[in-house]
Scaffold this active site. Structure first.
Site, short mmCIF file in Angstrom:
data_model
loop_
_atom_site.label_atom_id
_atom_site.label_comp_id
_atom_site.label_asym_id
_atom_site.label_seq_id
_atom_site.Cartn_x
_atom_site.Cartn_y
_atom_site.Cartn_z
N LYS A 78 0.85 -1.20 0.00
CA LYS A 78 0.00 0.00 0.00
C LYS A 78 0.88 1.24 0.00
CE LYS A 78 -3.87 1.94 2.73
NZ LYS A 78 -4.73 1.70 3.92
N SER A 152 -9.41 1.66 3.23
CA SER A 152 -8.62 2.47 2.32
C SER A 152 -7.63 1.64 1.50
CB SER A 152 -7.85 3.54 3.11
OG SER A 152 -6.96 2.95 4.06
N SER A 176 -9.66 -0.66 7.44
CA SER A 176 -9.12 -0.63 6.08
C SER A 176 -8.43 -1.91 5.66
CB SER A 176 -8.13 0.54 5.95
OG SER A 176 -8.78 1.77 6.14
#
Length: 598
Positions: A78, A152, A176
């Site tokens: 990420k 997210s 997330s």
């Protein structure tokens, strides 16, 4: 063509690691810069540099193949987690910088042999559960492109679900690392806070941030966690594992469920969750409804209380100097943190502590809490109309987890009637991560759903790997289930694993004048297999257990019938002179039963 699971990948290249170079050439053909799940894709030189480090260590004899449990495994990161030499943007181009060092978790995974192939899209500054708050575009659901992927950690979940990598790192502050897993039919491992270092991670809320793992199988996620986790003295919020938690759930798990379930009029998600609960009961779990009010109250604190000011602090200079560079929804959330005072922040912490204590007390009676990973799902178009309200709905069963210091595992569940995934999440007290994973492995094998969106099925499981946080102990007499000293195990969070037998080199004796009655096990050239039970006891509790073992008994190393060695009860030879040899009965319980019926 999707890549294999992590375990299959390592098995495939263990004998000939040099084949990895060709494998990566084939893998690169599946990656596209037009795929907005990626923000950055590593170039050939960056990939070869990582691969050659591993291959050189093996070819030079500096290390063995076995020193790389993640041998050449491709993974994604990420884009709020640093990878040296690859830009970190947190999905905000104006924020982008080039880190000189890997985040601790990335460094540990590279040291285990894994290879970073790119950085993934996210809700800007990890603020959102939707996957649409990014200037790089909304990441599409792997099953239906009209729907959100969840955030997210949207890109990380997407590339795993589609089989582009074996695993990916995400982060989890409010869910997330779980919501995107639920929306894409994959595993989302949200560890206990402090197990994974957050050094080198762009913070969202430092007190609650966790690095998370996405994978196609629970076994793969657990393997990644074992390589990535561990205390980091350079992270002030890193914690040592106290090694007191159980290795597994109870033989018949007791799961709490909310007494009032909210699905926001989404009948398909509600039906899928009901079907999954029925599956759990069919597999022997006991489901008990509990008052969920404290969980709901704590969940509301994260975005509707002073805790949101942590995000304001985290974003820092760019919010102050370049607010126009931020996503409008993210900017409005961050701006709301300015409305709170220091007094509000302290009061929020007092409220958090009170609710967290109540929640942990409620969960102490159960193996875990079971909730829908998300109560509903929305299309990308719907999310554009109601970005805050629908985001809040997604966090109904996730927002409280880190505030209450709990760990969680998002698992695939029964699908909705429209073909979209609808996963479940198991939530347990801090450091119960391994028990969650053990159950998750059994659950995934039982439901046997396709892995992600790949249409691949769960591969055959390999040999069980013993936990370094527990000691496997063979008990032979008064500590067996139903026997008077069994409580010395159960009160220390030891869990029963299986019935077994020793190797054929032991004799069993009924010791004289012991209360309660106890046997003695002794190695002998003329023995036979003796029935035992295997229990896993937390490492930190093992010394207490041994301290209660009275002479002439002790704890040594026993050989089992299958060739393995475990800790177990032994007896001093001096105590056998006036003992009764009961070897022929094959075990303590068998002797007691026949002895009392004679």
């Amino acid at each position: 063509m999707p890549v294999s699971t992590l375990s299959e990948w390592v098995l495939n290249y263990r004998q000939q690691p040099q084949r990895l170079v060709a494998a990566y050439q084939q893998l690169e053909a599946n990656l596209s810069h037009e795929d907005n799940a990626w923000i950055y894709i590593a170039n050939n030189d960056e990939i070869l540099s990582q691969l050659n480090t591993v291959l050189h260590a093996i070819e030079s004899g500096e290390k063995q193949v076995s020193d790389f449990p993640l041998l050449g495994v491709p993974f994604a990161v990420k884009d709020n987690i640093d990878v040296a030499g690859m830009p970190t943007s947190a999905a905000c181009p104006a924020f982008t910088f080039m880190p000189e060092h890997d985040a601790t978790v990335v460094a540990r995974l590279k040291a285990a042999g894994a290879v970073v192939i790119g950085k993934t899209n996210l809700d800007q500054f990890a603020t959102g559960l939707v996957g649409t708050r990014s200037p790089f575009g909304a990441v599409k659901n792997a099953f239906n492109p009209h729907y959100v992927s969840g955030g997210s950690s949207s890109g990380s979940a997407s590339v795993v679900a589609r089989g582009l990598v074996c695993f990916a790192l995400g982060t989890d502050t409010a869910g997330s690392g779980r919501v995107p897993a639920g929306f894409n039919n994959i595993i989302g491992l949200k560890p206990t806070k402090g197990w994974f270092s957050t050094k080198g991670v762009v913070p969202a809320c430092r007190l609650n941030d966790c690095v998370s793992v996405f994978a196609l199988t629970v076994a793969d996620a657990q393997a990644v966690a074992e390589a990535a986790g561990g205390y980091d003295p350079q992270d002030p919020y890193s914690r040592q594992n106290p090694k007191t938690a159980p290795a597994r759930f109870s033989e018949k798990p007791r799961f709490a469920i909310p007494n009032k379930l909210e699905f926001f009029a989404d009948s398909q998600s509600e039906a899928a969750f009901a079907s999954t609960l029925a599956r759990l009961e069919q597999q022997g779990a006991e489901l008990i409804a509990i008052d969920f009010s404290a969980f709901n109250q704590l969940a509301e604190q994260l975005y509707y209380g002073a805790w949101v000011a942590e995000r304001t602090v985290a974003v820092g200079e760019i919010f102050k100097n370049q607010p126009e560079a931020m996503d409008p929804t993210v900017r409005s959330i961050v701006a709301s943190g300015l409305h709170y005072t220091a007094c509000d922040a302290w009061q929020a912490e007092y409220t958090r502590a009170e609710l967290a204590q109540k929640i942990n007390a409620q969960l102490a009676e159960f193996d875990a809490l079971v909730v829908p990973t998300s109560p509903t799902i929305h299309t990308i178009a719907e999310m554009a109309q109601e970005p805050v309200r629908f985001n809040s709905q997604f966090g109904t069963y996730t927002n409280f987890t880190n505030l209450a210091d709990l760990c969680a595992l998002a698992l695939p569940g029964d699908f909705r009637d429209d073909g979209l995934p609808a996963g479940i999440t198991l939530i347990a007290p801090a450091w119960h991560d391994q028990a969650l994973s053990r159950f998750g492995m059994a659950w995934q094998a039982a439901v046997n759903l396709p892995l992600g969106a790949t249409n691949k099925l769960l591969p055959a499981s390999g040999a069980e790997k013993l936990s370094s946080n527990h000691v496997r102990v063979a008990v032979v007499g008064a500590h067996l289930r139903g026997m008077p000293l069994n409580y010395q195990l159960t009160t220390r969070n030891a869990v029963f694993i299986e019935e077994s037998r020793t190797a054929a080199c032991y004799r069993l004796y009924a010791l004289a004048d012991t209360q309660p009655a106890k046997p003695g096990l002794a190695r002998s050239h003329q023995g036979q297999p003796i029935a035992v039970e295997l229990w896993d006891i937390p490492l930190a509790r093992f010394g207490e257990f041994v301290a209660e073992v009275p002479a002439p008994l002790g704890i040594g190393t026993l050989s089992l019938e299958d060739g393995k060695s475990v800790k177990g009860f032994i007896c001093e030879a001096s105590a056998l002179a006036d003992a009764t040899d009961i070897t022929a009965w094959g075990g303590w319980k068998a002797w007691l039963a026949r002895h009392h019926s004679a």
